[in-house]
Design a protein around this motif. Structure first.
Motif, mmCIF file in Angstrom:
data_model
loop_
_atom_site.group_PDB
_atom_site.id
_atom_site.type_symbol
_atom_site.label_atom_id
_atom_site.label_comp_id
_atom_site.label_asym_id
_atom_site.label_seq_id
_atom_site.Cartn_x
_atom_site.Cartn_y
_atom_site.Cartn_z
ATOM 1 N N PHE A 104 0.844 -1.187 0.000
ATOM 2 C CA PHE A 104 0.000 0.000 0.000
ATOM 3 C C PHE A 104 0.884 1.244 0.000
ATOM 4 C CE2 PHE A 104 -3.276 -2.786 2.024
ATOM 5 C CZ PHE A 104 -4.311 -2.526 1.129
ATOM 6 N N ALA A 105 0.525 2.215 -0.825
ATOM 7 C CA ALA A 105 1.229 3.499 -0.810
ATOM 8 C C ALA A 105 0.791 4.285 0.415
ATOM 9 C CB ALA A 105 0.913 4.276 -2.080
ATOM 10 N N ASP A 106 1.719 5.022 0.985
ATOM 11 C CA ASP A 106 1.351 5.921 2.080
ATOM 12 C C ASP A 106 0.522 7.064 1.501
ATOM 13 O OD1 ASP A 106 2.730 4.601 4.189
ATOM 14 O OD2 ASP A 106 4.609 5.339 3.356
ATOM 15 N N SER A 107 -0.695 7.206 1.983
ATOM 16 C CA SER A 107 -1.550 8.275 1.465
ATOM 17 C C SER A 107 -2.405 8.832 2.594
ATOM 18 C CB SER A 107 -2.438 7.761 0.327
ATOM 19 O OG SER A 107 -3.254 6.681 0.755
ATOM 20 N N ALA A 108 -2.783 10.084 2.439
ATOM 21 C CA ALA A 108 -3.531 10.775 3.487
ATOM 22 C C ALA A 108 -4.827 10.034 3.803
ATOM 23 C CB ALA A 108 -3.834 12.197 3.037
ATOM 24 N N GLY A 109 -5.038 9.793 5.087
ATOM 25 C CA GLY A 109 -6.284 9.180 5.520
ATOM 26 C C GLY A 109 -6.280 7.658 5.529
ATOM 27 N N TYR A 110 -5.213 7.041 5.018
ATOM 28 C CA TYR A 110 -5.144 5.575 4.969
ATOM 29 C C TYR A 110 -3.893 5.094 5.686
ATOM 30 C CZ TYR A 110 -8.858 5.832 1.508
ATOM 31 O OH TYR A 110 -10.039 6.070 0.867
ATOM 32 N N LYS A 111 -4.095 4.515 6.843
ATOM 33 C CA LYS A 111 -2.966 4.004 7.614
ATOM 34 C C LYS A 111 -2.531 2.644 7.080
ATOM 35 C CE LYS A 111 -4.146 6.370 11.936
ATOM 36 N NZ LYS A 111 -4.500 6.187 13.363
ATOM 37 N N VAL A 112 -1.236 2.384 7.158
ATOM 38 C CA VAL A 112 -0.673 1.085 6.793
ATOM 39 C C VAL A 112 -0.002 0.523 8.039
ATOM 40 C CG1 VAL A 112 0.947 -0.126 5.267
ATOM 41 C CG2 VAL A 112 -0.301 1.893 4.423
ATOM 42 N N PRO A 113 -0.340 -0.716 8.454
ATOM 43 C CA PRO A 113 -1.172 -1.685 7.741
ATOM 44 C C PRO A 113 -2.668 -1.347 7.744
ATOM 45 C CG PRO A 113 -0.562 -2.552 9.898
ATOM 46 C CD PRO A 113 0.213 -1.285 9.714
ATOM 47 N N HIS A 114 -3.339 -1.906 6.760
ATOM 48 C CA HIS A 114 -4.800 -1.872 6.698
ATOM 49 C C HIS A 114 -5.309 -2.868 7.727
ATOM 50 C CE1 HIS A 114 -8.524 -3.521 4.387
ATOM 51 N NE2 HIS A 114 -8.899 -2.620 5.282
#
Length: 196
Positions: A104-114
């Motif tokens: 997963f790309a680091d992107s605003a609003g989406y934490k990694v890990p899912h």
């Protein structure tokens, strides 16, 4: 009876507890001769895909898994092992599906890990999802995903990008989510697999 392929990658307590709740008989596969005792298989896995593939190679079971003609279900990292390549460890996988496992790309609003519950959209009819309504929620924990490819995708979900939540080819099935942690629909999926 289901054979759980044991190659040293991950805790299987939740999986065996779910199978016991459902009354599904299972046993363990530690080496190639063990395969003859079972009529279907689960490839579990948690953690690092590259490390898991290395352990699988050390187990001596790679060729046997690739040649299976009986139903097999990969779960989470077990799904990623069935792809051609994983960015996690830049590792070649079993190459049963000509697909890539991508971070997963680091992107605003989406934490990694899912981590958490996501809606799963059915892409095609298949016995694995019998009696499971379209849009049901399943539990995910992962930092890498399998690229969406219509030809192999049984079900998809979206977390920053659309990806394959479940794939299928011949006798090989796989799910990115954890059915053993996904409540009644996860248990329905395990029941369905035991009847395929």
């Amino acid at each position: 009876m289901i054979g759980i392929i044991r190659y040293g990658a991950g805790n299987i307590f939740s999986l065996t507890a779910a199978l016991e709740r459902l009354g599904i008989k299972y046993g363990m596969v530690y080496s190639e001769p063990d395969f003859e005792q079972f009529d279907r298989f689960i490839i579990p896995g948690v953690g690092h895909a590259g490390a898991a593939m290395n352990k699988l190679e050390q187990s001596g079971m790679v060729d046997k898994i690739k040649s299976l003609k009986r139903p097999a279900l990969g779960i989470c990292v077990g799904m990623q092992l069935l792809t051609a390549h994983s960015e996690e460890g830049d590792a070649n996988m079993l190459d049963i599906f000509p697909l890539q496992t991508i971070r997963f790309a680091d992107s605003a609003g989406y934490k990694v890990p899912h981590t958490g519950w996501n809606r799963v959209e059915l892409e095609m009819d298949n016995p694995l999802f019998k009696n499971i309504p379209n849009g049901s929620h399943f539990y995910f924990v992962h930092s890498y995903f399998i690229e969406f490819n219509k030809a192999y995708t049984l079900a998809s979900t979206t977390y920053s990008t659309k990806f394959s939540a479940s794939i299928w080819k011949d006798n090989f099935y796989a799910v990115q989510f954890h059915p053993e942690k996904s409540g009644k629909y996860g248990e329905q999926l395990l029941t369905n697999f035991s009847n395929i």
